[in-house]
Design a protein around this motif. Sequence first.
Motif, PDB file in Angstrom:
ATOM      1  N   THR A   1      36.696  43.481  34.884  1.00 59.09           N
ATOM      2  CA  THR A   1      36.667  42.943  33.674  1.00 59.09           C
ATOM      3  C   THR A   1      38.270  43.255  33.118  1.00 59.09           C
ATOM      4  O   THR A   1      38.683  42.756  32.020  1.00 59.09           O
ATOM      5  CB  THR A   1      35.861  43.342  32.937  1.00 59.09           C
ATOM      6  N   ASP A   2      38.687  44.419  33.677  1.00 67.40           N
ATOM      7  CA  ASP A   2      40.094  44.847  32.911  1.00 67.40           C
ATOM      8  C   ASP A   2      41.024  45.243  34.176  1.00 67.40           C
ATOM      9  O   ASP A   2      40.742  46.416  34.624  1.00 67.40           O
ATOM     10  CB  ASP A   2      39.786  46.057  32.107  1.00 67.40           C
TER      11      ASP A   2
ATOM     12  N   THR B   1      45.784  56.882  44.431  1.00 64.77           N
ATOM     13  CA  THR B   1      46.163  56.790  45.504  1.00 64.77           C
ATOM     14  C   THR B   1      47.897  56.867  45.782  1.00 64.77           C
ATOM     15  O   THR B   1      48.356  56.883  46.797  1.00 64.77           O
ATOM     16  CB  THR B   1      46.131  55.338  46.052  1.00 64.77           C
ATOM     17  N   GLY B   2      48.497  56.847  44.541  1.00 65.13           N
ATOM     18  CA  GLY B   2      49.987  56.712  44.546  1.00 65.13           C
ATOM     19  C   GLY B   2      50.581  55.270  44.976  1.00 65.13           C
ATOM     20  O   GLY B   2      51.794  55.265  44.991  1.00 65.13           O
ATOM     21  N   TRP B   3      49.721  54.479  44.970  1.00 66.68           N
ATOM     22  CA  TRP B   3      50.108  52.941  45.196  1.00 66.68           C
ATOM     23  C   TRP B   3      50.949  52.371  44.082  1.00 66.68           C
ATOM     24  O   TRP B   3      50.773  52.936  43.062  1.00 66.68           O
ATOM     25  CB  TRP B   3      48.954  52.203  45.612  1.00 66.68           C
ATOM     26  N   HIS B   4      51.668  51.575  44.353  1.00 63.50           N
ATOM     27  CA  HIS B   4      52.455  50.929  43.318  1.00 63.50           C
ATOM     28  C   HIS B   4      51.940  49.309  43.152  1.00 63.50           C
ATOM     29  O   HIS B   4      51.447  48.805  44.159  1.00 63.50           O
ATOM     30  CB  HIS B   4      54.016  50.751  43.653  1.00 63.50           C
ATOM     31  N   ARG B   5      52.308  48.830  42.217  1.00 61.27           N
ATOM     32  CA  ARG B   5      52.216  47.118  41.929  1.00 61.27           C
ATOM     33  C   ARG B   5      53.299  46.242  42.616  1.00 61.27           C
ATOM     34  O   ARG B   5      54.392  46.437  42.215  1.00 61.27           O
ATOM     35  CB  ARG B   5      52.247  46.849  40.412  1.00 61.27           C
ATOM     36  N   ARG B   6      52.801  45.828  43.704  1.00 65.63           N
ATOM     37  CA  ARG B   6      53.534  44.784  44.392  1.00 65.63           C
ATOM     38  C   ARG B   6      53.861  43.750  43.826  1.00 65.63           C
ATOM     39  O   ARG B   6      54.966  43.063  43.950  1.00 65.63           O
ATOM     40  CB  ARG B   6      52.927  44.797  45.873  1.00 65.63           C
ATOM     41  N   TRP B   7      52.781  43.120  43.152  1.00 74.40           N
ATOM     42  CA  TRP B   7      53.164  41.826  42.351  1.00 74.40           C
ATOM     43  C   TRP B   7      52.074  41.924  41.343  1.00 74.40           C
ATOM     44  O   TRP B   7      50.739  42.497  41.466  1.00 74.40           O
ATOM     45  CB  TRP B   7      52.818  40.606  43.357  1.00 74.40           C
ATOM     46  N   GLU B   8      52.365  41.051  40.209  1.00 73.05           N
ATOM     47  CA  GLU B   8      51.129  40.643  39.290  1.00 73.05           C
ATOM     48  C   GLU B   8      51.611  39.449  38.495  1.00 73.05           C
ATOM     49  O   GLU B   8      52.766  39.320  38.502  1.00 73.05           O
ATOM     50  CB  GLU B   8      50.848  41.875  38.350  1.00 73.05           C
ATOM     51  N   GLY B   9      50.500  38.725  38.057  1.00 72.52           N
ATOM     52  CA  GLY B   9      50.798  37.477  37.609  1.00 72.52           C
ATOM     53  C   GLY B   9      49.806  36.661  37.184  1.00 72.52           C
ATOM     54  O   GLY B   9      48.483  37.033  37.532  1.00 72.52           O
ATOM     55  N   PRO B  10      49.752  35.230  36.705  1.00 73.42           N
ATOM     56  CA  PRO B  10      48.776  34.730  36.654  1.00 73.42           C
ATOM     57  C   PRO B  10      48.076  34.020  37.917  1.00 73.42           C
ATOM     58  O   PRO B  10      48.781  34.029  38.716  1.00 73.42           O
ATOM     59  CB  PRO B  10      49.444  33.152  36.215  1.00 73.42           C
ATOM     60  N   SER B  11      46.773  33.850  37.921  1.00 74.16           N
ATOM     61  CA  SER B  11      46.009  33.562  38.977  1.00 74.16           C
ATOM     62  C   SER B  11      44.790  32.526  38.511  1.00 74.16           C
ATOM     63  O   SER B  11      44.804  32.077  37.344  1.00 74.16           O
ATOM     64  CB  SER B  11      45.349  34.724  39.665  1.00 74.16           C
TER      65      SER B  11
ATOM     66  N   ASP C   1      41.515  30.415  37.715  1.00 71.89           N
ATOM     67  CA  ASP C   1      40.699  30.432  36.444  1.00 71.89           C
ATOM     68  C   ASP C   1      41.242  31.038  34.901  1.00 71.89           C
ATOM     69  O   ASP C   1      40.579  31.683  34.340  1.00 71.89           O
ATOM     70  CB  ASP C   1      39.280  31.257  36.662  1.00 71.89           C
ATOM     71  N   ASN C   2      42.483  30.924  34.816  1.00 68.89           N
ATOM     72  CA  ASN C   2      43.082  31.343  33.662  1.00 68.89           C
ATOM     73  C   ASN C   2      43.409  32.676  33.660  1.00 68.89           C
ATOM     74  O   ASN C   2      43.115  33.434  32.537  1.00 68.89           O
ATOM     75  CB  ASN C   2      42.655  30.779  32.244  1.00 68.89           C
ATOM     76  N   GLY C   3      43.336  33.422  35.105  1.00 69.62           N
ATOM     77  CA  GLY C   3      43.311  34.614  35.085  1.00 69.62           C
ATOM     78  C   GLY C   3      44.660  35.398  35.397  1.00 69.62           C
ATOM     79  O   GLY C   3      45.750  34.723  35.241  1.00 69.62           O
TER      80      GLY C   3
ATOM     81  N   HIS D   1      41.757  41.258  40.463  1.00 69.15           N
ATOM     82  CA  HIS D   1      41.648  39.937  39.658  1.00 69.15           C
ATOM     83  C   HIS D   1      40.721  39.909  38.383  1.00 69.15           C
ATOM     84  O   HIS D   1      39.682  40.553  38.234  1.00 69.15           O
ATOM     85  CB  HIS D   1      41.360  38.830  40.715  1.00 69.15           C
ATOM     86  N   THR D   2      41.337  39.415  37.220  1.00 74.57           N
ATOM     87  CA  THR D   2      40.393  39.250  36.229  1.00 74.57           C
ATOM     88  C   THR D   2      40.627  37.972  35.419  1.00 74.57           C
ATOM     89  O   THR D   2      41.719  37.405  35.772  1.00 74.57           O
ATOM     90  CB  THR D   2      40.528  40.384  34.950  1.00 74.57           C
ATOM     91  N   SER D   3      39.570  37.416  34.827  1.00 75.71           N
ATOM     92  CA  SER D   3      39.775  36.017  34.188  1.00 75.71           C
ATOM     93  C   SER D   3      38.826  36.267  33.041  1.00 75.71           C
ATOM     94  O   SER D   3      37.752  36.895  33.150  1.00 75.71           O
ATOM     95  CB  SER D   3      39.520  35.060  35.179  1.00 75.71           C
ATOM     96  N   PRO D   4      38.649  34.888  32.288  1.00 75.74           N
ATOM     97  CA  PRO D   4      37.638  35.197  31.189  1.00 75.74           C
ATOM     98  C   PRO D   4      36.238  34.983  31.742  1.00 75.74           C
ATOM     99  O   PRO D   4      35.348  35.296  31.072  1.00 75.74           O
ATOM    100  CB  PRO D   4      38.211  33.711  30.233  1.00 75.74           C
ATOM    101  N   ARG D   5      36.224  34.186  32.765  1.00 76.32           N
ATOM    102  CA  ARG D   5      34.616  34.121  33.609  1.00 76.32           C
ATOM    103  C   ARG D   5      33.965  35.431  34.082  1.00 76.32           C
ATOM    104  O   ARG D   5      33.014  35.563  34.189  1.00 76.32           O
ATOM    105  CB  ARG D   5      34.728  33.180  34.475  1.00 76.32           C
ATOM    106  N   ILE D   6      35.029  36.543  34.014  1.00 74.14           N
ATOM    107  CA  ILE D   6      34.275  37.570  34.832  1.00 74.14           C
ATOM    108  C   ILE D   6      33.859  38.578  33.408  1.00 74.14           C
ATOM    109  O   ILE D   6      34.499  38.876  32.720  1.00 74.14           O
ATOM    110  CB  ILE D   6      35.488  38.359  35.454  1.00 74.14           C
ATOM    111  N   THR D   7      32.546  38.767  33.509  1.00 73.44           N
ATOM    112  CA  THR D   7      31.911  39.548  32.549  1.00 73.44           C
ATOM    113  C   THR D   7      31.338  41.029  33.079  1.00 73.44           C
ATOM    114  O   THR D   7      30.871  41.758  32.023  1.00 73.44           O
ATOM    115  CB  THR D   7      30.603  38.850  32.075  1.00 73.44           C
TER     116      THR D   7
END
Length: 124
Positions: free
Chosen positions: A14-15, A27-37, A39-41, A56-62
């Motif tokens: 959800t978030d 983990t110390g991991w980093h954001r390799r990529w982020e962006g639109p996906s 279901d308007n997510g 992944h998050t989108s408006p349909r995920i509750t």
Amino acid sequence: MPTARLEHVNISVTDADRTADLVARLTGWHRRWEGPSLDNGRSIHLGDDRAYVAIHTSPRITGNFSKSVPMNHIGIAVDDLAAAEAIVSDAGLEPFNHGEYDPGPRSFYFYDWDGIEWEIVCYE
């Protein structure tokens, strides 16, 4: 026989930022990529140069996912189990089911805010 490795796991939450921030602290991991996906997510790929978790998050995920439908848990190996447990507790989540099993890792579990179960293991 071919060799293989797990390249990524894709989960819905959800978030995405909240989950990515927690997993990054663990983990110390980093954001390799982020962006639109889908279901308007929005998705965040959090990992290292070889593997990642797609969050992944989108408006349909509750949220309110059922345990083990279809996934049981996600396991992450860390170098310091006590530090990882402190991070989970500081996030307001409750570690449980502490144990040790063959081939020797110590571990604990926790549910995140969406009911996804995580297992944190340490082989040291």
